[in-house]
Design a protein around this motif. Structure first.
Motif, mmCIF file in Angstrom:
data_model
loop_
_atom_site.group_PDB
_atom_site.id
_atom_site.type_symbol
_atom_site.label_atom_id
_atom_site.label_comp_id
_atom_site.label_asym_id
_atom_site.label_seq_id
_atom_site.Cartn_x
_atom_site.Cartn_y
_atom_site.Cartn_z
ATOM 1 N N THR A 32 -2.053 7.430 1.224
ATOM 2 C CA THR A 32 -3.698 7.262 0.517
ATOM 3 C C THR A 32 -4.245 6.565 0.656
ATOM 4 O O THR A 32 -5.521 6.898 1.023
ATOM 5 N N VAL A 33 -3.904 5.836 1.693
ATOM 6 C CA VAL A 33 -5.172 3.886 1.987
ATOM 7 C C VAL A 33 -5.860 4.303 2.760
ATOM 8 O O VAL A 33 -6.596 4.043 3.694
ATOM 9 N N TYR A 79 0.877 -1.104 -0.436
ATOM 10 C CA TYR A 79 0.481 -0.087 0.203
ATOM 11 C C TYR A 79 0.546 1.209 -0.268
ATOM 12 O O TYR A 79 2.114 0.808 0.209
ATOM 13 N N GLU A 111 -8.697 7.407 2.008
ATOM 14 C CA GLU A 111 -9.593 6.180 1.926
ATOM 15 C C GLU A 111 -10.565 6.024 3.226
ATOM 16 O O GLU A 111 -11.749 5.784 3.295
ATOM 17 N N ARG A 167 -1.961 4.113 -4.868
ATOM 18 C CA ARG A 167 -2.372 3.140 -3.891
ATOM 19 C C ARG A 167 -1.890 2.011 -3.948
ATOM 20 O O ARG A 167 -1.822 1.535 -2.097
#
Length: 262
Positions: A137-138, A133, A141, A244
């Protein structure tokens, strides 16, 4: 191409030199010339029936396990794979008392099983896919998709500095929620990646990711003539998820993950 020496089963029992075993190939295969293994000893074959063990003299006077030993083991097996040979790789550390033991106890005693396993990997190779990952970014999310995580995170950010002790359990709870959300996301993303790649592979062997940031770790058994199709599929997935997930393809490798009992 000239083959390495093939050592027939001719020495009397008890007079053999101890041998290190790298793996098993077909007895009519032609490994690369000049191949050297542990202790820079020449690699030869001990043949019996349809199969041959790839061996070299076992280093004497010291235990196995030096870094050079591991590298030599990998180098020999990689050379066999690069030569497009069907190979059943042995894990590091396999040794036998001599040619008699290799021919009788390994090859003759397991002839049918070894021949069948060679059929399974013939014309195929192993490639390993790792995905990691992009953490920032994750995490964004997770914050956007999970209201409980977002609310608790905002409350902790807005809390006064002197309330840190009182909010200890809230911070612990936030960490648990994020870990659970990441696990669900990881399972979903890994399933999507594997389902997209499975049609180009003969077999897939998923592994348990070793780090929190790892999304997928899986070995694929690929037909050699479909390697390009598989690599294109990986490239397409990498481009699709570039913001991602970072994908990395390793190999070709000896087919450790697709050898029965390997």
């Amino acid at each position: 191409m000239t083959r390495p020496d093939v050592a027939p089963d001719t020495r009397p029992a008890g007079q053999d030199t101890p041998l290190y075993v790298y793996g098993v190939i077909r007895s009519d295969a032609e490994p690369p010339q000049g191949l050297h293994g542990l202790g820079d000893q020449p690699v030869t074959l001990v043949a019996h029936g349809d199969c041959a063990a790839v061996v070299s003299p076992l280093p004497q006077g010291r235990p196995l396990g030096e870094r050079a030993d591991l590298l030599a083991h990998q180098r020999v097996l990689s050379a066999l794979v690069d030569a497009d040979l069907a190979v059943l790789p042995f894990r590091f550390g396999a040794a036998m008392t001599g040619q008699d033991a290799v021919a009788k106890e390994l090859l003759a005693a397991n002839a049918d099983r070894l021949a069948g396993a060679l059929d399974q990997v013939d014309g195929r190779l192993e490639l390993r896919l790792k995905g990691t990952y992009v953490q920032d970014t994750v995490l964004r999310e997770v914050m956007a998709d999970d209201p409980e995580v977002a609310d608790l995170s905002q409350r902790l950010r807005q809390a006064p500095a002197d309330a840190a002790d009182a909010l200890y359990y809230d911070r612990v709870r936030l960490g648990e929620l994020i870990a659970q959300a990441l696990q669900r996301r990881r399972e979903h993303d890994a399933r999507v990646l594997l389902e997209r790649l499975a049609p180009t592979a003969r077999q897939v062997a998923p592994k348990t990711p070793s780090r929190d940031e790892d999304v997928v770790d899986a070995a694929f058994l690929i037909d050699r003539d479909r390697r390009g199709d598989f690599e294109q599929a990986v490239d397409a997935l990498g481009a699709e998820h570039a913001d991602r997930i970072r994908l990395r393809l390793i190999g070709p490798l000896p087919p450790y993950d697709f050898v029965p009992g390997g």
